[in-house]
Design an enzyme around this catalytic site. Structure first.
Site, PDB file in Angstrom:
ATOM      1  N   ASP A  13      29.797  27.700  65.949  1.00  0.00           N
ATOM      2  CA  ASP A  13      29.912  26.272  66.270  1.00  0.00           C
ATOM      3  C   ASP A  13      31.259  25.911  66.875  1.00  0.00           C
ATOM      4  OD1 ASP A  13      27.379  26.000  65.168  1.00  0.00           O
ATOM      5  OD2 ASP A  13      28.161  25.534  63.181  1.00  0.00           O
ATOM      6  N   LYS A  16      30.606  26.864  72.029  1.00  0.00           N
ATOM      7  CA  LYS A  16      30.207  27.834  73.070  1.00  0.00           C
ATOM      8  C   LYS A  16      29.244  27.199  74.070  1.00  0.00           C
ATOM      9  CE  LYS A  16      28.668  30.441  69.723  1.00  0.00           C
ATOM     10  NZ  LYS A  16      29.205  29.755  68.546  1.00  0.00           N
ATOM     11  N   ASN A  38      18.903  30.814  64.637  1.00  0.00           N
ATOM     12  CA  ASN A  38      19.965  30.400  63.712  1.00  0.00           C
ATOM     13  C   ASN A  38      21.074  29.704  64.510  1.00  0.00           C
ATOM     14  OD1 ASN A  38      20.531  32.848  65.002  1.00  0.00           O
ATOM     15  ND2 ASN A  38      21.604  33.772  63.282  1.00  0.00           N
ATOM     16  N   GLY A  40      22.734  27.111  67.247  1.00  0.00           N
ATOM     17  CA  GLY A  40      22.480  25.783  67.798  1.00  0.00           C
ATOM     18  C   GLY A  40      23.612  25.486  68.758  1.00  0.00           C
ATOM     19  N   HIS A  41      23.314  25.481  70.043  1.00  0.00           N
ATOM     20  CA  HIS A  41      24.352  25.303  71.059  1.00  0.00           C
ATOM     21  C   HIS A  41      24.174  23.939  71.714  1.00  0.00           C
ATOM     22  CE1 HIS A  41      24.955  29.948  71.482  1.00  0.00           C
ATOM     23  NE2 HIS A  41      25.162  29.491  70.270  1.00  0.00           N
ATOM     24  N   THR A  42      25.135  23.066  71.492  1.00  0.00           N
ATOM     25  CA  THR A  42      25.022  21.705  72.011  1.00  0.00           C
ATOM     26  C   THR A  42      25.534  21.641  73.434  1.00  0.00           C
ATOM     27  OG1 THR A  42      25.504  20.977  69.776  1.00  0.00           O
ATOM     28  CG2 THR A  42      25.524  19.282  71.497  1.00  0.00           C
ATOM     29  N   GLN A 223      26.735  32.590  67.323  1.00  0.00           N
ATOM     30  CA  GLN A 223      27.502  32.743  66.073  1.00  0.00           C
ATOM     31  C   GLN A 223      28.991  32.952  66.389  1.00  0.00           C
ATOM     32  OE1 GLN A 223      24.273  34.830  66.127  1.00  0.00           O
ATOM     33  NE2 GLN A 223      23.590  32.806  65.560  1.00  0.00           N
ATOM     34  N   THR A 300      20.612  23.248  61.158  1.00  0.00           N
ATOM     35  CA  THR A 300      20.085  22.893  59.839  1.00  0.00           C
ATOM     36  C   THR A 300      20.530  21.502  59.371  1.00  0.00           C
ATOM     37  OG1 THR A 300      21.979  23.943  58.796  1.00  0.00           O
ATOM     38  CG2 THR A 300      20.015  25.313  59.075  1.00  0.00           C
ATOM     39  N   GLY A 301      21.448  20.872  60.086  1.00  0.00           N
ATOM     40  CA  GLY A 301      21.935  19.552  59.693  1.00  0.00           C
ATOM     41  C   GLY A 301      22.881  19.594  58.499  1.00  0.00           C
ATOM     42  N   ASP A 332      40.618  16.958  70.763  1.00  0.00           N
ATOM     43  CA  ASP A 332      40.593  15.502  70.599  1.00  0.00           C
ATOM     44  C   ASP A 332      40.263  15.074  69.174  1.00  0.00           C
ATOM     45  OD1 ASP A 332      38.033  16.721  71.551  1.00  0.00           O
ATOM     46  OD2 ASP A 332      37.235  14.765  70.974  1.00  0.00           O
ATOM     47  N   GLY A 414      36.535  16.886  74.691  1.00  0.00           N
ATOM     48  CA  GLY A 414      35.372  16.019  74.514  1.00  0.00           C
ATOM     49  C   GLY A 414      34.110  16.814  74.775  1.00  0.00           C
TER      50      GLY A 414
HETATM   51  P1  GDP Z   1      28.260  26.210  69.501  1.00  0.00           P
HETATM   52  O1  GDP Z   1      27.259  26.664  68.500  1.00  0.00           O
HETATM   53  O2  GDP Z   1      29.463  27.082  69.566  1.00  0.00           O
HETATM   54  O3  GDP Z   1      27.650  26.002  70.875  1.00  0.00           O
HETATM   55  O4  GDP Z   1      28.772  24.789  69.002  1.00  0.00           O
HETATM   56  P2  GDP Z   1      27.861  23.574  68.448  1.00  0.00           P
HETATM   57  O5  GDP Z   1      27.145  22.969  69.578  1.00  0.00           O
HETATM   58  O6  GDP Z   1      27.061  24.015  67.278  1.00  0.00           O
HETATM   59  O7  GDP Z   1      28.964  22.617  67.872  1.00  0.00           O
HETATM   60  C1  GDP Z   1      30.008  22.155  68.664  1.00  0.00           C
HETATM   61  C2  GDP Z   1      29.969  20.624  68.690  1.00  0.00           C
HETATM   62  O8  GDP Z   1      31.165  20.168  69.277  1.00  0.00           O
HETATM   63  C3  GDP Z   1      28.857  20.038  69.538  1.00  0.00           C
HETATM   64  O9  GDP Z   1      28.451  18.835  68.981  1.00  0.00           O
HETATM   65  C4  GDP Z   1      29.550  19.797  70.899  1.00  0.00           C
HETATM   66  O10 GDP Z   1      28.926  18.771  71.643  1.00  0.00           O
HETATM   67  C5  GDP Z   1      30.902  19.385  70.431  1.00  0.00           C
HETATM   68  N1  GDP Z   1      32.024  19.664  71.317  1.00  0.00           N
HETATM   69  C6  GDP Z   1      32.256  20.759  72.095  1.00  0.00           C
HETATM   70  N2  GDP Z   1      33.482  20.687  72.651  1.00  0.00           N
HETATM   71  C7  GDP Z   1      34.021  19.522  72.203  1.00  0.00           C
HETATM   72  C8  GDP Z   1      35.288  18.894  72.375  1.00  0.00           C
HETATM   73  O11 GDP Z   1      36.179  19.396  73.039  1.00  0.00           O
HETATM   74  N3  GDP Z   1      35.485  17.705  71.727  1.00  0.00           N
HETATM   75  C9  GDP Z   1      34.537  17.128  70.943  1.00  0.00           C
HETATM   76  N4  GDP Z   1      34.826  15.986  70.355  1.00  0.00           N
HETATM   77  N5  GDP Z   1      33.341  17.689  70.748  1.00  0.00           N
HETATM   78  C10 GDP Z   1      33.095  18.877  71.355  1.00  0.00           C
HETATM   79  P1  IMO Z   2      26.063  29.179  66.612  1.00  0.00           P
HETATM   80  O1  IMO Z   2      25.567  30.081  67.677  1.00  0.00           O
HETATM   81  C1  IMO Z   2      27.370  28.623  62.476  1.00  0.00           C
HETATM   82  C2  IMO Z   2      25.648  31.312  59.479  1.00  0.00           C
HETATM   83  C3  IMO Z   2      24.729  30.669  58.448  1.00  0.00           C
HETATM   84  C4  IMO Z   2      24.995  31.551  57.259  1.00  0.00           C
HETATM   85  C5  IMO Z   2      25.167  32.932  57.885  1.00  0.00           C
HETATM   86  C6  IMO Z   2      23.907  33.792  57.851  1.00  0.00           C
HETATM   87  O2  IMO Z   2      25.514  27.805  66.664  1.00  0.00           O
HETATM   88  O3  IMO Z   2      27.556  29.226  66.511  1.00  0.00           O
HETATM   89  P2  IMO Z   2      21.624  33.703  59.208  1.00  0.00           P
HETATM   90  O4  IMO Z   2      20.576  32.622  59.299  1.00  0.00           O
HETATM   91  O5  IMO Z   2      22.227  34.081  60.515  1.00  0.00           O
HETATM   92  O6  IMO Z   2      21.156  34.886  58.419  1.00  0.00           O
HETATM   93  O7  IMO Z   2      22.794  33.045  58.311  1.00  0.00           O
HETATM   94  O8  IMO Z   2      25.530  32.704  59.242  1.00  0.00           O
HETATM   95  N1  IMO Z   2      25.277  31.056  60.884  1.00  0.00           N
HETATM   96  C7  IMO Z   2      25.925  30.196  61.688  1.00  0.00           C
HETATM   97  N2  IMO Z   2      26.942  29.348  61.426  1.00  0.00           N
HETATM   98  N3  IMO Z   2      26.884  28.725  63.730  1.00  0.00           N
HETATM   99  C8  IMO Z   2      25.887  29.588  64.012  1.00  0.00           C
HETATM  100  O9  IMO Z   2      25.442  29.812  65.265  1.00  0.00           O
HETATM  101  C9  IMO Z   2      25.329  30.345  62.946  1.00  0.00           C
HETATM  102  N4  IMO Z   2      24.341  31.264  62.882  1.00  0.00           N
HETATM  103  C10 IMO Z   2      24.329  31.702  61.611  1.00  0.00           C
HETATM  104  O10 IMO Z   2      25.074  29.329  58.206  1.00  0.00           O
HETATM  105  O11 IMO Z   2      26.225  31.196  56.669  1.00  0.00           O
HETATM  106 MG    MG Z   3      26.223  25.912  66.845  1.00  0.00          MG
END
Ligand code: GDP
Ligand code: IMO
Ligand code: MG
Length: 429
Positions: A13, A16, A38, A40-42, A223, A300-301, A332, A414
């Site tokens: 998270d 990426k 598993n 979640g890429h926003t 991950q 997963t929220g 930020d 952002g």
């Molecule tokens: P990922 O799994 O690595 O793709 O990351 P996630 O999408 O799970 O979580 C990153 C969160 O940060 C998402 O809600 C993005 O929209 C947000 N995000 C990414 N870069 C920035 C940033 O520079 N600033 C802020 N405020 N949010 C960001």
């Molecule tokens: P992205 O790509 C954050 C964590 C789970 C748990 C552990 C094992 O969005 O960065 P699993 O279901 O893979 O067997 O769970 O890994 N986990 C993540 N945490 N971002 C992820 O993916 C994750 N994918 C798995 O929360 O602790």
């Molecule tokens: Mg994620």
């Protein structure tokens, strides 16, 4: 033939999705090489906001071919729904391809993920319960079903029959739950095979052809490094390699092909699920970081555990991935804090250590040693050049570069694509 590996450097998270979406506009191929839904890429762009689980974040690019490679793992219904959803929002999915070697998550994998977590009790990993661990375990145990198998009606039945018999034995005799019916599982997965068939390719050949044409390729990690089963906080890890090395085995890419390894670091730390996190803040500051950063899981929220930047883990991540530059995201989120802390060493049994311990028991005992730095009181959301940042934000970034051990090429301020500072250009001009 430049290949940029985009790697989660912490516990996932890191942002990426945003970085890949932004870079994808300038490259010809984006390859997702590990993990399943598993992840979640926003992504936030002109099509709206998306929480992608399986489709590469490069899908919005006007030119890139997107590949789900062998090192990833797919739940076919989740993938098909995701494709339908992004298509319904006007996105072209005709350049999406899936490797015939990619493993598939089966209904019993989901059951086992939940049942095994229950057995772990107080030591539960806190998995996403998407069947990831059991499915990768089957891959290594040579009991997996691959995408290619779904296209072979007779072959699939032959392959599935003994595997399901074995799984049903465990379900009924160990866990005391109902067995799965072979015909139901088979018919469901044959239908998925029919729908997936147009996307299935030998993607190694596609990647090789792209490299031969000297095209730019992005390897999209899922991950984060600290969740790697070899180098992360084992056993509190995921089950495929999120690291730069994983990009090679996860896509059929020779290590010498990777020209740039971009480590994605949040400007602080978060973690979802169980396992040690030395800089976790269980106080008001931790809550403040969560609320400012809306730190709730995309998949997963669940509330993400929040804490200060861990430079011991970051440095380790740089070493084992060979990061050439870093992207620092979510700077930020720290706007307006009076002061910030960076954990530069751990205290373990009365000693100061700088190496990341392999032992989970030791890691659980480690206390963070912090240095405190002044914050900045103005918004960074509109900064587009490094010089636009307030002086203390620039100082914070420079200090992170020192402790991470490589320069920052990208600073993200952002969610939107344009809320980005390109400190060093890593893309084609
Ligand atoms: P990922 O799994 O690595 O793709 O990351 P996630 O999408 O799970 O979580 C990153 C969160 O940060 C998402 O809600 C993005 O929209 C947000 N995000 C990414 N870069 C920035 C940033 O520079 N600033 C802020 N405020 N949010 C960001
Ligand atoms: P992205 O790509 C954050 C964590 C789970 C748990 C552990 C094992 O969005 O960065 P699993 O279901 O893979 O067997 O769970 O890994 N986990 C993540 N945490 N971002 C992820 O993916 C994750 N994918 C798995 O929360 O602790
Ligand atoms: Mg994620």
């Amino acid at each position: 033939m430049p290949v940029i590996a985009v790697i989660g450097a912490q516990w996932g998270d890191e942002g990426k999705g945003k970085i890949v979406d932004m870079l994808a506009e300038k490259v010809q191929m984006v390859v997702r090489f590990s993990g399943g839904d598993n992840a979640g890429h926003t992504v936030v762009n002109q099509y709206g906001e998306f929480g992608l689980h399986l489709v590469p974040s490069g899908i919005f690019s006007t030119q890139a071919t997107c590949v789900i490679a062998n090192g990833a793992i797919i739940k076919p219904d989740v993938l098909l729904k995701e494709i339908d959803l992004i298509r319904s929002r006007g996105v072209d999915t005709s350049r999406l391809f899936i490797s015939n070697r990619t493993h598939v998550i089966m209904p019993y994998h989901i059951l086992f993920d939940g049942l095994e977590e229950e057995v772990r009790g107080g030591k539960a990993i806190g998995t996403t319960r998407k069947g990831i661990g059991p499915a990768y375990a089957d891959k290594i145990a040579r009991m997996g079903i691959r995408v290619g198998d779904l296209l072979d009606k007779d072959g699939l039945l032959e392959r599935l029959r003994p595997v399901l018999e074995y799984k049903n034995n465990i379900l009924t005799k160990i866990f005391n739950v109902k067995p799965l019916a072979l015909d139901e599982v088979y018919n469901e997965y044959i239908k998925y095979g029919e729908r997936l068939a147009p996307y299935v390719r030998d993607t190694v050949t596609m990647l090789e052809a792209a490299l031969d044409r000297k095209e730019w390729v992005l390897m999209e990690g899922a991950q984060g490094t600290m969740l790697d089963p070899d180098f992360g906080t084992y056993p509190y890890t995921t089950s495929s390699s999120p690291m730069a090395g994983g990009a090679c085995t996860g896509a059929g890419l020779g290590p010498s092909r990777i020209t740039h390894v971009l480590g994605i670091f949040k400007a602080y730390c978060t973690r979802v699920g169980g396992g040690p996190m030395t800089t976790e803040l269980k106080d008001e500051m931790g809550n403040a970081l969560r609320e400012r950063g809306h730190e709730y899981g995309t998949t997963t929220g669940r509330a993400r555990r929040c804490g200060w930047f861990d430079a011991v883990a970051a440095r380790y991540s740089t070493i084992i991935n060979g990061f050439t530059t870093a992207a620092i995201t979510r700077l930020d989120v720290l706007d307006g804090l009076p002061s910030l802390k960076i954990c530069t060493a751990y205290r373990l049994n009365g000693k100061t250590i700088h190496e990341f311990p392999a032992s989970i028991a030791e890691l659980e005992k480690c206390q963070p040693i912090y240095e405190e730095v002044p914050g900045w009181q103005t918004s960074t959301n509109d900064a587009r050049h490094f010089e636009d940042l307030p002086e203390n934000a620039r100082r914070y970034v420079k200090r992170l570069e020192e402790v991470i051990g490589c320069p920052a090429s990208i600073i993200s301020v952002g969610m939107r694509r344009e809320q980005t500072i390109h400190k060093i250009n890593i893309l084609p001009q």
